[in-house]
Design a protein around this motif. Structure first.
Motif, mmCIF file in Angstrom:
data_model
loop_
_atom_site.group_PDB
_atom_site.id
_atom_site.type_symbol
_atom_site.label_atom_id
_atom_site.label_comp_id
_atom_site.label_asym_id
_atom_site.label_seq_id
_atom_site.Cartn_x
_atom_site.Cartn_y
_atom_site.Cartn_z
ATOM 1 N N GLU A 16 0.946 -1.177 0.073
ATOM 2 C CA GLU A 16 -0.044 -0.019 0.058
ATOM 3 C C GLU A 16 0.857 1.301 -0.093
ATOM 4 O OE1 GLU A 16 -2.515 -0.592 3.122
ATOM 5 O OE2 GLU A 16 -3.833 -1.973 2.065
ATOM 6 N N THR A 142 4.442 -11.300 3.380
ATOM 7 C CA THR A 142 5.740 -10.807 3.360
ATOM 8 C C THR A 142 6.268 -10.280 4.667
ATOM 9 O OG1 THR A 142 4.487 -8.921 2.758
ATOM 10 C CG2 THR A 142 5.358 -10.018 0.757
ATOM 11 N N ASP A 143 5.488 -10.142 5.921
ATOM 12 C CA ASP A 143 5.910 -10.320 7.148
ATOM 13 C C ASP A 143 6.716 -10.990 7.306
ATOM 14 O OD1 ASP A 143 4.694 -7.345 7.172
ATOM 15 O OD2 ASP A 143 3.361 -8.188 8.822
#
Ligand code: UDP
Length: 240
Positions: A16, A142-143
């Motif tokens: 984002e 993706t964390d």
């Protein structure tokens, strides 16, 4: 706050962060601004690994909620992160910052595969390494990819740039009385289910003693300030 003693960091940006005011996708002006933030961080003398999410384009969970097969949708999400990585590579190189993209899903026409020793060499030579496609497996985010790369690349900290300036005891967008923590322990984050990163990413950082610094990437110059010991953020660590 004194200047943190970091030599190598992993910076995680959500997809984002590349979207700007659009509802979807990649806004080149916003990517250029983000690249300037990353360049300013690098100019403080750090080695930087970068992980960018894919939520501005596609999230597997959203696809699954609409009836798609979860794993198939997750692979699409991973491909989205590769597009974001290429967009950021372009923006950084336009600022004169050398970069390499390494993807956990091999795509040899556009980027390198993840090779740890090669990535280390790139960092030593002053290149930013952008790790794409998360951990390369569905049912992750993706964390988790960021935590994994931070651990294997021996990063001193994982900096997570979000739209909020730290971790609060309630959602600050909903509750005006929400209080921001300066520091927190990994165990409290996991016990209270605080929204920092997903639990597998937090656990990986806890077990490898990698502090997570949550900060707002929307304030211009904030990242470089944090790296110089100022700025606003929450640090999650085993000392917390
Ligand atoms: N994803 C995955 N495995 C990974 C990393 C990502 O399956 O190791 C998929 C997953 O569907 C996720 C999407 O890629 O929703 C985009 O990543 P993420 O949601 O972490 O992006 P962010 O929220 O940071 O923009």
């Amino acid at each position: 706050m004194s200047k943190p003693d970091y030599k190598r960091i992993l910076l995680k940006l959500s997809g984002e962060a590349l979207m700007g005011d659009q509802a979807f996708g990649i806004d080149p002006d916003t990517v250029a601004r983000m690249a300037e933030e990353v360049k300013a961080a690098k100019d403080t003398g750090l080695e930087i690994c970068l992980v960018i999410g894919g939520g501005n384009i596609f999230r597997g969970m959203a696809g699954a909620a609409k009836g798609m097969d979860r794993a198939q949708a997750d692979y699409m999400g991973m491909l989205a992160t590769i597009m974001n990585a290429l967009a950021m590579q372009n923006a950084l190189e336009q600022l004169g910052v050398p970069t390499r993209v390494q993807s956990a899903i091999e795509m040899d026409k556009v980027c390198e595969p993840v090779i740890r020793r090669r990535a280390a060499r790139h960092l030593e030579k002053g290149r930013i390494v952008i790790f794409a496609a998360g951990v390369g497996a569905p049912y992750f985010t993706t964390d988790s990819g960021a935590a994994l790369r931070a651990a294997e690349m021996n990063c001193d900290a994982l900096l997570k740039g979000t739209s909020v300036d730290g971790v609060y005891n309630a959602d600050p967008k909903q509750d005006v009385g929400a209080i921001r923590y300066d520091t927190l322990s990994f165990d409290k984050v996991l016990q209270d289910n605080l929204k920092v990163m997903d639990a597998s990413a937090v656990a990986l950082c806890r077990d490898n003693d990698i502090p997570i610094v949550v900060f707002s990437i929307r304030e211009q110059g904030n990242l470089a300030q944090i790296l110089s010991g100022g700025g606003i953020s929450t640090t999650v660590s085993n000392q917390g």
